[in-house]
Design a protein around this motif. Structure first.
Motif, PDB file in Angstrom:
ATOM      1  N   ILE A 102       0.842  -1.203   0.000  1.00 26.89           N
ATOM      2  CA  ILE A 102       0.000   0.000   0.000  1.00 26.89           C
ATOM      3  C   ILE A 102       0.874   1.248   0.000  1.00 26.89           C
ATOM      4  N   ARG A 103       0.293   2.357  -0.466  1.00 27.71           N
ATOM      5  CA  ARG A 103       1.037   3.621  -0.468  1.00 27.71           C
ATOM      6  C   ARG A 103       1.369   4.021   0.970  1.00 27.71           C
ATOM      7  N   GLY A 104       2.613   4.425   1.169  1.00 30.36           N
ATOM      8  CA  GLY A 104       3.056   4.796   2.507  1.00 30.36           C
ATOM      9  C   GLY A 104       3.279   3.607   3.412  1.00 30.36           C
ATOM     10  N   GLY A 105       3.313   2.407   2.854  1.00 29.15           N
ATOM     11  CA  GLY A 105       3.444   1.197   3.668  1.00 29.15           C
ATOM     12  C   GLY A 105       4.698   1.179   4.531  1.00 29.15           C
ATOM     13  N   LEU A 106       5.818   1.620   3.958  1.00 30.98           N
ATOM     14  CA  LEU A 106       7.051   1.651   4.747  1.00 30.98           C
ATOM     15  C   LEU A 106       6.950   2.691   5.862  1.00 30.98           C
ATOM     16  N   GLY A 107       6.237   3.788   5.590  1.00 29.27           N
ATOM     17  CA  GLY A 107       6.018   4.785   6.640  1.00 29.27           C
ATOM     18  C   GLY A 107       5.172   4.226   7.774  1.00 29.27           C
ATOM     19  N   TYR A 108       4.090   3.496   7.416  1.00 25.10           N
ATOM     20  CA  TYR A 108       3.267   2.865   8.444  1.00 25.10           C
ATOM     21  C   TYR A 108       4.085   1.894   9.287  1.00 25.10           C
ATOM     22  N   MET A 136      16.013   3.731   6.276  1.00 26.13           N
ATOM     23  CA  MET A 136      16.306   4.837   5.376  1.00 26.13           C
ATOM     24  C   MET A 136      16.805   4.387   4.002  1.00 26.13           C
ATOM     25  N   PRO A 137      17.786   3.464   3.909  1.00 24.20           N
ATOM     26  CA  PRO A 137      18.226   3.031   2.576  1.00 24.20           C
ATOM     27  C   PRO A 137      17.100   2.392   1.757  1.00 24.20           C
ATOM     28  N   VAL A 138      16.231   1.628   2.433  1.00 18.79           N
ATOM     29  CA  VAL A 138      15.125   0.968   1.729  1.00 18.79           C
ATOM     30  C   VAL A 138      14.131   2.004   1.216  1.00 18.79           C
ATOM     31  N   MET A 139      13.785   2.973   2.050  1.00 17.77           N
ATOM     32  CA  MET A 139      12.811   3.993   1.641  1.00 17.77           C
ATOM     33  C   MET A 139      13.369   4.864   0.519  1.00 17.77           C
ATOM     34  N   ARG A 141      15.550   3.842  -1.695  1.00 18.79           N
ATOM     35  CA  ARG A 141      15.613   2.983  -2.878  1.00 18.79           C
ATOM     36  C   ARG A 141      14.273   2.938  -3.609  1.00 18.79           C
ATOM     37  N   TYR A 142      13.171   2.961  -2.855  1.00 19.23           N
ATOM     38  CA  TYR A 142      11.855   2.833  -3.489  1.00 19.23           C
ATOM     39  C   TYR A 142      11.185   4.180  -3.737  1.00 19.23           C
ATOM     40  N   GLY A 143      11.947   5.276  -3.659  1.00 18.05           N
ATOM     41  CA  GLY A 143      11.474   6.565  -4.141  1.00 18.05           C
ATOM     42  C   GLY A 143      10.668   7.396  -3.175  1.00 18.05           C
ATOM     43  N   TYR A 144      10.767   7.145  -1.877  1.00 18.66           N
ATOM     44  CA  TYR A 144      10.067   7.974  -0.900  1.00 18.66           C
ATOM     45  C   TYR A 144      10.688   9.367  -0.853  1.00 18.66           C
ATOM     46  N   ASN A 145       9.866  10.376  -0.608  1.00 20.37           N
ATOM     47  CA  ASN A 145      10.354  11.747  -0.477  1.00 20.37           C
ATOM     48  C   ASN A 145      11.321  11.837   0.700  1.00 20.37           C
ATOM     49  N   ILE A 146      12.482  12.444   0.476  1.00 24.73           N
ATOM     50  CA  ILE A 146      13.539  12.430   1.489  1.00 24.73           C
ATOM     51  C   ILE A 146      13.117  13.169   2.755  1.00 24.73           C
ATOM     52  N   ARG A 147      12.331  14.237   2.621  1.00 27.86           N
ATOM     53  CA  ARG A 147      11.898  14.969   3.818  1.00 27.86           C
ATOM     54  C   ARG A 147      10.871  14.169   4.613  1.00 27.86           C
ATOM     55  N   TYR A 148      10.038  13.399   3.909  1.00 30.65           N
ATOM     56  CA  TYR A 148       9.121  12.520   4.632  1.00 30.65           C
ATOM     57  C   TYR A 148       9.909  11.440   5.374  1.00 30.65           C
ATOM     58  N   ILE A 149      10.941  10.903   4.732  1.00 29.88           N
ATOM     59  CA  ILE A 149      11.750   9.850   5.352  1.00 29.88           C
ATOM     60  C   ILE A 149      12.379  10.350   6.653  1.00 29.88           C
ATOM     61  N   THR A 150      13.052  11.487   6.571  1.00 32.59           N
ATOM     62  CA  THR A 150      13.729  11.996   7.770  1.00 32.59           C
ATOM     63  C   THR A 150      12.727  12.366   8.855  1.00 32.59           C
ATOM     64  N   GLY A 151      11.595  12.930   8.462  1.00 34.27           N
ATOM     65  CA  GLY A 151      10.598  13.331   9.453  1.00 34.27           C
ATOM     66  C   GLY A 151       9.966  12.154  10.162  1.00 34.27           C
ATOM     67  N   VAL A 152       9.559  11.129   9.412  1.00 35.26           N
ATOM     68  CA  VAL A 152       8.880   9.995  10.039  1.00 35.26           C
ATOM     69  C   VAL A 152       9.846   9.200  10.907  1.00 35.26           C
ATOM     70  N   LEU A 153      11.106   9.092  10.508  1.00 36.44           N
ATOM     71  CA  LEU A 153      12.077   8.355  11.321  1.00 36.44           C
ATOM     72  C   LEU A 153      12.354   9.085  12.638  1.00 36.44           C
ATOM     73  N   ALA A 154      12.510  10.401  12.574  1.00 31.42           N
ATOM     74  CA  ALA A 154      12.777  11.162  13.800  1.00 31.42           C
ATOM     75  C   ALA A 154      11.555  11.185  14.716  1.00 31.42           C
ATOM     76  N   VAL A 465      23.807   9.119  11.122  1.00 31.91           N
ATOM     77  CA  VAL A 465      23.743   7.822  10.434  1.00 31.91           C
ATOM     78  C   VAL A 465      23.214   7.930   9.010  1.00 31.91           C
ATOM     79  N   ALA A 466      22.729   9.125   8.621  1.00 34.04           N
ATOM     80  CA  ALA A 466      22.184   9.285   7.274  1.00 34.04           C
ATOM     81  C   ALA A 466      23.312   9.337   6.247  1.00 34.04           C
ATOM     82  N   PRO A 467      23.053   8.879   5.024  1.00 27.73           N
ATOM     83  CA  PRO A 467      24.071   8.986   3.964  1.00 27.73           C
ATOM     84  C   PRO A 467      24.414  10.444   3.685  1.00 27.73           C
ATOM     85  N   ARG A 468      25.587  10.655   3.101  1.00 23.62           N
ATOM     86  CA  ARG A 468      26.020  12.029   2.807  1.00 23.62           C
ATOM     87  C   ARG A 468      25.124  12.708   1.776  1.00 23.62           C
TER      88      ARG A 468
END
Length: 534
Positions: A102-108, A136-139, A141-154, A465-468
């Protein structure tokens, strides 16, 4: 210029703010300020030297002898062990594949795993780092917006501050003089509601900006059917058992917070051993025998009284736990993990105790200089009554959290405002629930301290821990929507106190004027005194 008694409290408060901004260590700054203003007050005749005897008395009588604070090293050790044992990796992998279609599945999956890990680790740093390294590397890789990635992880890492058995809630309960069990009950509603807010934001992104949270391609999902559910259950069930051992025994009144923390520490070692690849099949069989014996013992205790079968069953369970712990020590990786847990626990516990000692010095002198009266007059004269007080305090805590962490806020500021909060909030939710509502509200608020500058520690952990290729600006901008969601949660807790108080025991209202005590009359036989004496 002559310094009057009325000038002492604002001078002390101003000195505290200035010293914090300069950057001196908090514990020693508090002690130095308290003693300096204490000697100044003695010199000016506001009180005599005997008043300062309250400082060592409070340290040894209330701080070092406080049994509730013994729970801090146990819960710290539990979180320190679980953060390194591989549990997060297994859960994120299985949940990611479960929600991937589903959309946003990795975020959920990050939000749900963050909630579960928050209930068993209670450590923001470990949670953010572990989930960032794995997800983070998985998200990306599958094209998640980088700001969404950092926000949801934090943000999903900071939820651990609110989900029981949070260390923050234990400290707040101690400083507010309330039971830890009630504080945990009050925190469940906001913690679940906050997860719903996070998931709702992800859902809306999937509708309005589907390119930000795409589904995982089918070819990337390696597990399906029972194999996938089995892996999910192997991560969730042991975690649920540990949550019950820690929280369930406390809620049922079977264990104190310290005892529950001790069981959680042992349970963390068992959970780490189970997840290690070198855990032998013999140990697995012994552990299963211990689990079966525990079940038998519980059934016997429910259906019958505690008899010899109950004692034998739990003796087998205890021996199984001891065996697993001994096996964990024999595995080199787990032995090093336990050692690191001890070291981390020692550092955090020492930090807490030194801050407590420093805040004790400061608060006693502050109250001796009529600081409590000054602060009460300042806060109760705010426009808007109860709601004006709550809005001001939450805005104040939000900005103070830019410079102080939750330990410092809880030990320095909370003791000053707690009596005022009890007085102001009691008419709204009752005297028993007033400080529970207030404490949980501040706990929700203090989550934001991990997400906003200049000391957004969750953002620092993520940057480490985030990539450069991930820009620091993306990390900071990505956190803003999630700070907004947390502030919405603060507003909901203020507007709807039942979110916190709904699970608490209802106060028993008794009209003393209508109380009747009926004493049954007992007719006594006539007293035989014998023949009259002449």
């Amino acid at each position: 210029m002559t310094i009057t008694l009325e000038m002492m409290p604002p001078l002390m408060f101003g000195g505290l703010v200035v010293s914090m901004l300069i950057g001196y260590p908090v514990a020693f700054t508090l002690a130095a300020l308290g003693l300096s203003f204490g000697f100044l007050a003695i010199h000016l005749g506001f009180f005599d030297l005997n008043f300062l005897q309250a400082i060592p008395g409070r340290m040894f009588g209330s701080v070092l002898a406080n049994e509730l604070l013994l729970a801090i090293p146990f819960f710290t050790f539990m979180g320190s062990v679980l953060e390194r044992c591989g549990l997060a990796e297994d859960m994120l992998d299985s949940m990611g594949q479960l929600f991937g279609p589903i959309r946003g599945g990795l975020g959920y999956s990050v939000i749900i795993v963050g909630f579960i890990l928050g209930a068993i680790t209670g450590t923001v740093a470990a949670q953010v780092i572990a989930m960032a390294l794995i997800s983070m590397p998985v998200m990306i890789r599958y094209g998640y917006n980088i700001r969404y990635i950092t926000g949801v992880l934090a943000a999903s890492g900071t939820i651990t501050q609110l989900v029981p058995p949070s260390l923050v809630l234990i400290v707040l309960a101690d400083q507010l003089g309330k039971s830890v069990g009630d504080m945990y009950l009050g925190a469940w509603g906001p913690s679940v509601l906050q997860i719903i807010l996070f998931a709702g934001y992800t859902f809306l992104l999937g509708i309005f900006k589907p390119s930000h949270v795409p589904a995982v391609p089918k070819e990337a999902r390696t597990l399906t059917g029972w194999a996938l559910w089995k892996k999910c259950l192997l991560g969730i069930i042991p975690s649920a058992v540990l949550i019950f051992v820690v929280l369930g025994t406390m809620m049922l009144g079977l264990a104190t917070p310290t005892e529950a923390g001790a069981m959680g520490a042992v349970g963390a070692i068992v959970l780490a051993a189970i997840h290690h690849k070198d855990f032998s099949s013999t140990s697995q069989k012994i552990l299963i025998a211990g689990i079966v014996a525990t079940g038998v013992g519980i059934i016997v205790a429910i259906l019958y009284s505690e008899n010899i079968v109950f004692k034998i069953a739990f003796a087998i369970a205890y021996l199984a736990v001891v065996w697993v712990c001994l096996q964990a020590v024999r595995i080199p990786d787990l032995r090093d993990l336990i050692k690191q847990g001890y070291e981390s626990t020692m550092r955090i516990t020492c930090m807490v105790i030194f801050i407590l000692i420093g805040s004790t010095c400061f608060s006693i002198v502050f109250l001796g200089c009529n600081g409590g009266v000054w602060l009460e007059h300042l806060l109760t004269s705010l426009p808007g009554g109860v709601w004006g007080f709550l809005i001001f305090i939450n805005v104040f805590i939000f900005f103070v959290a830019f410079f102080l962490d939750f330990f410092e806020i809880a030990f320095i500021i909370l003791p000053m405002i707690a009596p005022i909060a009890q007085k102001v909030l009691a008419p709204v939710v009752g005297p028993d629930a007033a400080l529970i509502w207030f404490g949980v509200m501040l706990c929700v608020n203090m989550q934001t301290s991990f997400l906003h500058p200049p000391f957004g520690f969750a953002l620092f952990y993520l940057r480490g821990v985030a990539p450069r290729s991930v820009k620091s600006s993306d990390i900071y901008w990505g956190a803003i929507p999630w700070i907004g969601l947390q502030l919405i949660m603060v507003a909901l807790v203020i507007a709807f106190p039942s979110v916190v108080t709904g699970l608490l025991d209802k106060p028993i209202n008794v009209d003393l004027d209508k109380v009747k005590i009926e004493v049954p009359q007992i007719e006594l036989p006539p007293l035989d005194l014998g023949p009259p004496q002449k």
